[in-house]
Write a protein that holds these residues in place. Structure first.
Motif, PDB file in Angstrom:
ATOM      1  N   LYS A  49     -22.830  27.373 -44.701  1.00  0.00           N
ATOM      2  CA  LYS A  49     -22.301  26.385 -45.643  1.00  0.00           C
ATOM      3  C   LYS A  49     -23.123  26.344 -46.929  1.00  0.00           C
ATOM      4  CE  LYS A  49     -20.265  23.348 -42.141  1.00  0.00           C
ATOM      5  NZ  LYS A  49     -20.262  21.985 -41.557  1.00  0.00           N
ATOM      6  N   ASP A  50     -24.432  26.469 -46.792  1.00  0.00           N
ATOM      7  CA  ASP A  50     -25.279  26.473 -47.984  1.00  0.00           C
ATOM      8  C   ASP A  50     -25.004  27.702 -48.845  1.00  0.00           C
ATOM      9  OD1 ASP A  50     -27.663  25.310 -49.440  1.00  0.00           O
ATOM     10  OD2 ASP A  50     -28.425  27.318 -48.996  1.00  0.00           O
ATOM     11  N   LEU A  51     -24.786  28.859 -48.211  1.00  0.00           N
ATOM     12  CA  LEU A  51     -24.448  30.064 -48.969  1.00  0.00           C
ATOM     13  C   LEU A  51     -23.105  29.914 -49.680  1.00  0.00           C
ATOM     14  CD1 LEU A  51     -25.561  32.905 -46.519  1.00  0.00           C
ATOM     15  CD2 LEU A  51     -26.681  32.194 -48.631  1.00  0.00           C
ATOM     16  N   ALA A  52     -22.138  29.289 -49.009  1.00  0.00           N
ATOM     17  CA  ALA A  52     -20.831  29.084 -49.637  1.00  0.00           C
ATOM     18  C   ALA A  52     -20.940  28.163 -50.849  1.00  0.00           C
ATOM     19  CB  ALA A  52     -19.851  28.511 -48.612  1.00  0.00           C
ATOM     20  N   LYS A  53     -21.729  27.110 -50.730  1.00  0.00           N
ATOM     21  CA  LYS A  53     -21.902  26.196 -51.867  1.00  0.00           C
ATOM     22  C   LYS A  53     -22.571  26.907 -53.044  1.00  0.00           C
ATOM     23  CE  LYS A  53     -22.216  22.095 -48.926  1.00  0.00           C
ATOM     24  NZ  LYS A  53     -23.095  20.998 -48.447  1.00  0.00           N
ATOM     25  N   ARG A  54     -23.552  27.737 -52.745  1.00  0.00           N
ATOM     26  CA  ARG A  54     -24.208  28.482 -53.822  1.00  0.00           C
ATOM     27  C   ARG A  54     -23.230  29.451 -54.493  1.00  0.00           C
ATOM     28  NH1 ARG A  54     -30.028  28.561 -53.385  1.00  0.00           N
ATOM     29  NH2 ARG A  54     -30.711  27.251 -51.644  1.00  0.00           N
TER      30      ARG A  54
END
Length: 246
Positions: free
Chosen positions: A221-226
């Motif tokens: 999820k953090d990678l997707a937000k970035r």
């Protein structure tokens, strides 16, 4: 708004070629030699086994500081998105979508009062007044002052009376000339012309979709937000207005 970026000094060094001090043959002249002659063979000095502190730490104050500079957001995005472009399909679609914008198209003699060109209007009026020899306000004020001075004389002479009559006639002629040669004539007025010009539409919609199943952990999820953030910054550089839809 800029951010400070620090680069370690060892990262700024460049590779270079140099001769190894432990191999090869060399010839040089040592001035002041009193112990050796031509043809003598000298043993190489033994290797030093001591450990130095390096160039980054020194007790004598010769240490090298890290390289630091300030980089603005626009400069960072220019470097980060340097080789990225929109797909050809998106570019082709963008060219086909047209909008109308009004741009300057010179000067016209008719238009809206809000589009009046004051500089061109006053220039035309000034040239017309010079061509028609319109009496100026300064000249008329000088004649009026002379006329008032003559009227204040209690017992004027014949010459002063004649001068007074001549001034009155001249002022009347100047007033008549000023009436038919106004300060600004409707023929002097000029307007800024605008014409509609088709321009590409610079608006986009960004759809953000994220999998909410169990396979999406906190790291994913953090990678997707970035990724969404970087994509939004990239689109902002290509479009004037970007709407984000989650």
């Amino acid at each position: 708004k800029g951010e400070k970026i620090t680069i370690p000094s060892k990262s700024t060094s460049e590779p270079r070629f140099r001769l190894s001090p432990d191999a090869g043959e060399r010839q040089w002249v040592a001035p002041g030699n009193k112990e050796f002659g031509a043809g003598d063979k000298i043993k190489k000095p033994p290797k030093q086994g001591g450990k130095g502190q390096g160039k980054d730490a020194s007790d004598s104050g010769d240490a090298e500081d890290a390289f630091q500079f300030t980089l603005t957001q626009e400069e960072f995005l220019d470097i980060f998105f340097e080789d990225l472009e929109l797909p050809n399909l998106v570019k082709r679609t963008l060219k086909e979508t047209k909008a109308t914008a009004y741009r300057r198209a010179g000067i016209t003699v008719a238009g809206s009062p809000t589009n009046i060109n004051l500089v061109r209007t006053m220039r035309n009026a000034h040239g017309r007044r010079l061509a028609l020899k319109r009496p100026s306000t300064r000249e008329m004020n000088e004649l009026k002052e002379r006329l008032f001075a003559l009227e204040r004389i209690a017992e004027p002479s014949e010459a002063e009376i004649a001068e007074k009559m001549a001034l009155v006639e001249k002022l009347q002629a100047m007033e008549a000339r000023r009436r038919w040669a106004p300060f600004i004539d409707p023929l002097d007025v000029r307007y800024n012309a605008y014409e509609p010009t088709p321009v590409p539409t610079t608006a986009a919609v960004m759809f953000c979709l994220m999998d909410v199943s169990g396979s999406m952990g906190e790291r994913e999820k953090d990678l997707a937000k970035r990724f969404y953030m970087l994509l939004y910054l990239f689109l902002k550089r290509r479009y004037e207005r970007v709407d984000v839809v989650f």
